[in-house]
Design an enzyme around this catalytic site. Sequence first.
Site, short mmCIF file in Angstrom:
data_model
loop_
_atom_site.label_atom_id
_atom_site.label_comp_id
_atom_site.label_asym_id
_atom_site.label_seq_id
_atom_site.Cartn_x
_atom_site.Cartn_y
_atom_site.Cartn_z
N GLU A 120 0.85 -1.20 0.00
CA GLU A 120 0.00 0.00 0.00
C GLU A 120 0.88 1.24 0.00
OE1 GLU A 120 -3.87 1.80 2.46
OE2 GLU A 120 -2.78 0.05 3.23
N ASN A 156 -12.37 -1.39 -0.68
CA ASN A 156 -11.60 -1.89 0.46
C ASN A 156 -12.26 -1.43 1.75
OD1 ASN A 156 -8.96 -2.80 1.95
ND2 ASN A 156 -9.34 -0.70 2.63
N GLU A 157 -12.59 -2.37 2.60
CA GLU A 157 -13.15 -2.03 3.92
C GLU A 157 -14.17 -0.90 3.81
OE1 GLU A 157 -10.12 -1.44 6.88
OE2 GLU A 157 -9.28 -3.44 6.60
N TYR A 183 -6.59 -8.66 11.80
CA TYR A 183 -5.34 -8.34 12.46
C TYR A 183 -5.46 -8.77 13.93
CZ TYR A 183 -4.30 -5.37 8.42
OH TYR A 183 -4.06 -4.91 7.15
N GLU A 223 -6.05 -9.09 3.72
CA GLU A 223 -5.24 -8.42 4.73
C GLU A 223 -5.26 -9.28 5.97
OE1 GLU A 223 -5.81 -4.24 5.58
OE2 GLU A 223 -6.48 -3.82 3.53
N GLN A 283 2.31 -6.05 5.65
CA GLN A 283 2.44 -5.81 4.23
C GLN A 283 3.83 -6.24 3.77
OE1 GLN A 283 1.23 -1.91 2.88
NE2 GLN A 283 -0.57 -1.86 4.21
#
Length: 503
Positions: A26, A178-179, A257, A307, A354
Amino acid sequence: MGAEIHVHRHDPIDQINPTVYGHFAEHLGRCIYGGIWVGDDDRVPTEDGIRMDTVELLQDLDMPVLRWPGGCFADDYHWEDGVGPREERPTRRNMFWTQGRRDIPEEPNTFGTNEFVRLCDMLDTEPYLAVNVGNGSPSEAADWAEYCNYDGDTELANRRAEHGVDEPHDVTYWGVGNENWGCGGRLSPEEYAEQYRRYATYMRSFNGMMSDAEMELISVGHISEDWNRRFLDALAECSEWVESPYELMEHMSVHRYYEAGGDTEFDDEEYYRLLARSRLVAQDIDNAVETLGVYAPDNDISIVVDEWGVWHPEAKNTNGLEQENTVRDAISAAGVFDDFHERADVVSMSNIAQTVNVLQCLVQTDEDSAWATPTYQVFDLYKDHMGATSLETVVDTEAETVEDEPFDVPLVSASASEQDGELFVTLSNRALDGSEAVEINTDLDDASVVESAVLFDDQDVSEYSTDDNADTFEADDIEVENHGDGTVVVDAPASSVVSVTLE
């Protein structure tokens, strides 16, 4: 009593899609600017502005797919800003992250679509583009697809050629936002369903008529079962005249996460708590699969975990989400991969967050050098699973109970796959104290050990790599006792990761 691993070669699960070992880059911190792109900086070897020390490390991993440009950044990114002569590209805001060596929230657009695809070509990897749903439009997304994938005589295809790229990029994977339940617009499931229908309709139509590559669309999902149910229900309602509205997607994504304690400062309880929380990734997959089974049982929609990884409290948006990457983090990644392999029939891709310098990165850099993290070493050790057939694997082991967590921590985690006549077994001894005699049972009566390796022998779980010590985290040989009846035994050191190849 030691742990036992039972590999059932006659109970195949499915092929492990190589893209399960995917990555994510990103426009955030020093991931792109400084970590991948340095332009004319001559302090490190470069090719077309891309730093080659980073590329050479990543090339050794046989990277299958790379997601870009975000992340949250994707939903404020307008792709036309990043094409054409670099000196003419505008500097825009980066409203989500500081980035680059100056650590400021600005986007110079010197690294855009063609630079990204050039990087993918260097890595021999598939590009995965995330389109802007947050403040973009279906027309902008379709234009991007045309610029990338059309080999005809339109203004956008000709513009790509004017930019020095005659052949289409043939991008297969396209994420629709995204999200969007969060940084991508804070849309309700119903609002996102309406947006997804519009975007997917235009992109699907382009794919059917004009794309050189067969495009696959990835919808935004959530770790909340209710959000996914409401999204899928609303998608059916707003597309009720279509025979099957779920044919508008090939994949649905989830993100996860986890953390416990600091990046390098944590106690034993927090060590196990992080491993317990990493098991939530598997639960997220199972919940999404169950929901898709209710709403789209006749559609082959797979799960993309685009992710995932450790996000320590030290990683903040003001420091480019940088954190140290320890042996503990790497051991957690090995366990997540075991869970992916167990679900090879439903997981089609994953992208750790990432690739360079950010969060649970695989490569770290400074001004003059690049080096591998402990998590990189797990990717390297496990890569023989890519494209192999995942096998039912049962582990008989003790477990560590962690208070107030939904999962305990099996002290041995493992998975197995088969390819080209070889059986590949990976395992982790996650106990902090003491080696574990792990017995691997197969039905290969005359099995021979082809290769065996161990990571992190005699290394503390809080240790992390630097330019000076990175080579100490590389794999070493480990002795395996072959009983000659399809059973082998390996004495796995405490907090280590082991691989054994049999034929």
